[in-house]
Design a protein around this motif. Sequence first.
Motif, PDB file in Angstrom:
ATOM      1  N   ALA A 170       0.867  -1.184   0.000  1.00 50.99           N
ATOM      2  CA  ALA A 170       0.000   0.000   0.000  1.00 50.99           C
ATOM      3  C   ALA A 170       0.906   1.237   0.000  1.00 50.99           C
ATOM      4  O   ALA A 170       2.055   1.160   0.437  1.00 50.99           O
ATOM      5  N   GLU A 171       0.391   2.332  -0.521  1.00 51.24           N
ATOM      6  CA  GLU A 171       1.186   3.569  -0.514  1.00 51.24           C
ATOM      7  C   GLU A 171       0.542   4.577   0.415  1.00 51.24           C
ATOM      8  O   GLU A 171      -0.688   4.715   0.409  1.00 51.24           O
ATOM      9  N   LYS A 172       1.381   5.235   1.189  1.00 52.16           N
ATOM     10  CA  LYS A 172       0.851   6.294   2.051  1.00 52.16           C
ATOM     11  C   LYS A 172       0.464   7.451   1.139  1.00 52.16           C
ATOM     12  O   LYS A 172       1.282   7.934   0.345  1.00 52.16           O
ATOM     13  N   THR A 173      -0.787   7.871   1.221  1.00 47.15           N
ATOM     14  CA  THR A 173      -1.229   8.940   0.334  1.00 47.15           C
ATOM     15  C   THR A 173      -1.315  10.268   1.090  1.00 47.15           C
ATOM     16  O   THR A 173      -1.530  10.286   2.301  1.00 47.15           O
ATOM     17  N   THR A 174      -1.130  11.325   0.339  1.00 49.09           N
ATOM     18  CA  THR A 174      -1.292  12.664   0.910  1.00 49.09           C
ATOM     19  C   THR A 174      -2.207  13.432  -0.035  1.00 49.09           C
ATOM     20  O   THR A 174      -2.385  13.018  -1.186  1.00 49.09           O
TER      21      THR A 174
END
Length: 281
Positions: free
Chosen positions: A39-43
């Motif tokens: 998973a990618e940490k989103t901003t």
Amino acid sequence: MSEARKDFSDDRTFLIDLTRCTGCRGCQVACKQWNQLEAEKTTFFSGQGYHNPPAMSQHTFTMIKFRDYEKNGQNEFHFYKEMCMHCNDPACVSVCPVFALHKSPEGPVFYDDKRCIGCRFCMVACPFGVPKYEWNKAFPLVRKCTGCYSRVKEGMVPACAKTCPSAIRYGSRKEMIAEAKRRMAARPEVYFNKIYGLEEAGGTSVLYLSAEPFNELGFREVTYRPIPEYTWQALRYVPGIFVTAAGSLTFISWLSHRKERIAREAEERKKQDEGSSGGEK
Ligand code: SF4
Ligand code: SF4
Ligand code: SF4
């Protein structure tokens, strides 16, 4: 090097109809799941389209882009599934010095990460900006959509196509072209009169239909000629010293990667042997 194959009509091909995409992102999730991608940490991303993550990466092989626009005074929007185009004559394959990328007989362009030396020539050559680099790793490799080759060669449909409830069909290139033409002829008032991927970069195994001109949706305008024709023309003008230096660096890099991988595999084998002999006691 560019392959001699000329007939791609039986290649397994995606037909992605943007007029039927609801933006559910089932394909994006299925791809992550099948390929076991982090998973990618989103901003918050306030750039074009507001989608998140903002672009494909080593952890995201496909993503749904969002494009809003004005038509006849109304706000309209479209979703666009971005992925590797699995070109008929792929530029990435043509420039890879160690044959880590392959155009399979079935259509998908896959890579062998045991061969990849991380030189990134494929990233420079790809006209669609697809291959991504593992910048965060000590021994980075290139990652991209594999066309789910492990599924396709067993007669299955790629995970994203299997999951999509409405917009993706998957079949032979000739069937998908015929289906695209059938839809455009049946509802000319709905479709923009073009199949993206039919001729782009010499033709691809991913075809798109849209209600709007593709360039207005952010699709890249690429040449109709197969890109390897250009890459090999360009390489003719590269000075020999550059090729020699690049070749030497590539070889040294490949050797160090190989050494590292062999040590890692030996360590894993040792652990497995210790584990299995422990179980027999
Ligand atoms: S889109 Fe790029 S990465 Fe995919 S097959 Fe074509 S050249 Fe290779
Ligand atoms: S980065 Fe890997 S896959 Fe890409 S051209 Fe270099 S060796 Fe081939
Ligand atoms: S074909 Fe496979 S790897 Fe490529 S986007 Fe679809 S699920 Fe992901």
